[in-house]
Design a protein around this motif. Structure first.
Motif, short mmCIF file in Angstrom:
data_model
loop_
_atom_site.label_atom_id
_atom_site.label_comp_id
_atom_site.label_asym_id
_atom_site.label_seq_id
_atom_site.Cartn_x
_atom_site.Cartn_y
_atom_site.Cartn_z
N ASP A 155 0.86 -1.18 0.00
CA ASP A 155 0.00 0.00 0.00
C ASP A 155 0.90 1.23 0.00
O ASP A 155 2.09 1.14 0.38
CB ASP A 155 -0.89 -0.01 1.25
CG ASP A 155 -1.65 1.28 1.42
OD1 ASP A 155 -2.39 1.65 0.50
OD2 ASP A 155 -1.50 1.92 2.47
N MET A 156 0.37 2.38 -0.40
CA MET A 156 1.19 3.58 -0.46
C MET A 156 0.91 4.53 0.70
O MET A 156 1.74 4.68 1.60
CB MET A 156 0.98 4.31 -1.79
CG MET A 156 1.93 5.49 -2.00
SD MET A 156 1.84 6.21 -3.65
CE MET A 156 0.33 7.17 -3.53
N LEU A 213 3.30 -1.69 -6.10
CA LEU A 213 2.66 -0.64 -5.34
C LEU A 213 1.17 -0.68 -5.66
O LEU A 213 0.78 -0.60 -6.84
CB LEU A 213 3.25 0.73 -5.71
CG LEU A 213 2.81 1.92 -4.84
CD1 LEU A 213 3.25 1.74 -3.40
CD2 LEU A 213 3.38 3.21 -5.42
N VAL A 214 0.35 -0.83 -4.64
CA VAL A 214 -1.09 -1.02 -4.83
C VAL A 214 -1.81 0.05 -4.02
O VAL A 214 -1.95 -0.06 -2.80
CB VAL A 214 -1.53 -2.43 -4.38
CG1 VAL A 214 -3.01 -2.65 -4.69
CG2 VAL A 214 -0.68 -3.50 -5.06
N THR A 215 -2.24 1.10 -4.69
CA THR A 215 -2.77 2.27 -4.00
C THR A 215 -4.11 2.70 -4.57
O THR A 215 -4.40 2.45 -5.74
CB THR A 215 -1.77 3.45 -4.11
OG1 THR A 215 -2.33 4.62 -3.50
CG2 THR A 215 -1.44 3.77 -5.57
N MET A 216 -4.92 3.35 -3.74
CA MET A 216 -6.16 3.93 -4.23
C MET A 216 -5.96 5.37 -4.68
O MET A 216 -6.88 5.99 -5.21
CB MET A 216 -7.24 3.84 -3.15
CG MET A 216 -7.73 2.42 -2.90
SD MET A 216 -8.46 1.62 -4.37
CE MET A 216 -7.04 0.86 -5.17
N SER A 217 -4.77 5.93 -4.51
CA SER A 217 -4.45 7.21 -5.12
C SER A 217 -4.38 7.03 -6.64
O SER A 217 -4.18 5.92 -7.15
CB SER A 217 -3.10 7.72 -4.61
OG SER A 217 -3.18 8.10 -3.27
N LEU A 218 -4.56 8.13 -7.37
CA LEU A 218 -4.47 8.06 -8.82
C LEU A 218 -3.07 7.64 -9.25
O LEU A 218 -2.08 7.94 -8.58
CB LEU A 218 -4.82 9.40 -9.45
CG LEU A 218 -6.25 9.93 -9.21
CD1 LEU A 218 -6.46 11.23 -9.95
CD2 LEU A 218 -7.29 8.90 -9.61
N ARG A 219 -3.01 6.95 -10.39
CA ARG A 219 -1.72 6.45 -10.87
C ARG A 219 -0.69 7.57 -11.01
O ARG A 219 0.48 7.38 -10.69
CB ARG A 219 -1.92 5.74 -12.21
CG ARG A 219 -0.63 5.46 -12.97
CD ARG A 219 -0.86 4.69 -14.24
NE ARG A 219 -1.05 3.29 -13.93
CZ ARG A 219 -0.04 2.42 -13.81
NH1 ARG A 219 1.21 2.83 -13.94
NH2 ARG A 219 -0.27 1.16 -13.56
N ARG A 220 -1.13 8.75 -11.47
CA ARG A 220 -0.15 9.82 -11.68
C ARG A 220 0.51 10.25 -10.38
O ARG A 220 1.70 10.59 -10.38
CB ARG A 220 -0.80 11.01 -12.39
CG ARG A 220 -1.84 11.79 -11.62
CD ARG A 220 -2.30 12.98 -12.44
NE ARG A 220 -3.26 13.82 -11.77
CZ ARG A 220 -4.58 13.72 -11.90
NH1 ARG A 220 -5.07 12.78 -12.69
NH2 ARG A 220 -5.40 14.52 -11.25
#
Length: 228
Positions: free
Chosen positions: A11-12, A109-116
């Motif tokens: 997670d990030m 990296l597996v995050t719910m933030s936007l890819r950018r």
């Protein structure tokens, strides 16, 4: 010799980097601009959630913007903070990442933030830290659904049950557990007790690849015993 996990899925926000305060500030500023108020307790409810889900909650709190517009606004505000104040990495995170790479363990990296935003942070790490990045805009269903972790494992070419997922939030931990990865909870802003994590660590500080591998092996043995 105990075998390493086939991959480690990170997670990030809150696990790799301590950006949760940046998000909370951005939410508070946005709601205040529409004459509303946003408490710390309310902000905690969004930790680890998908950005569209969070945007819908902010709409109910009085923000008169479309959900995607809210996501873009918050993302840009946090990106500005990162540029101004730097990336606040969580204790022990970079050391663990370096050790995993040295040991030849694939990472995602597996995050719910936007890819950018995820790519912005990855670019500032200073070494080739991740083989795969899965952003919140890359998956049809956000955490707590298992989709982000399953997609990361598929992209890496590994079976999800042979991976370890590192998470700091209840929502993210639920996703990791549902995916069947070996889940290690590293609580930060909110507690993770009694959520069903395979392992709980207070911090990544001082933890080694050997520690992670040992926990992975222990959980795999326990699961095999239950399956008999």
């Amino acid at each position: 010799m105990t075998q390493h996990p086939h991959a480690v899925l990170w997670d990030m926000d809150g696990t790799l980097v301590d950006t949760e305060p940046y998000w909370m500030d951005a939410e508070t500023e946005l709601i205040a601009s529409y004459g509303g108020t946003w408490s710390h307790e309310q902000a905690l409810q969004l930790v680890g959630s998908g950005l569209i889900d969070s945007a819908l909650i902010l709409q109910r709190a009085g923000v008169q913007m479309g959900a995607e517009e809210i996501v873009d606004h918050l993302t840009e505000r946090v990106r500005v903070r990162l540029q101004q104040d730097g990336v606040p990495f969580r204790p022990g995170a970079l050391q663990m990442l370096r050790s995993l790479r040295a040991a030849g363990v694939p990472t995602a990296l597996v995050t719910m933030s936007l890819r950018r935003m995820a790519e912005d942070i990855v670019a500032l790490i200073g070494f080739d830290a991740f083989d795969v990045v899965v952003g919140g805009d890359d998956v049809p269903r956000p955490k707590p659904f298992p989709d982000p972790y399953l997609q990361a494992a598929e992209a890496l070419g590994v079976d999800i049950v042979d991976t370890v997922a590192l998470e700091d939030s209840p929502t993210g931990l639920q996703a990791a557990i549902a995916s069947r990865a070996v889940s290690i909870g590293v609580p930060h802003i909110v507690p993770l007790d009694e959520l069903g994590a395979d392992v709980l660590w207070d911090t990544l500080e001082g933890r080694t690849v050997a520690d992670l591998t040992s926990e992975f092996a222990r959980v795999r043995v326990a699961r095999a015993e239950v399956a008999r």
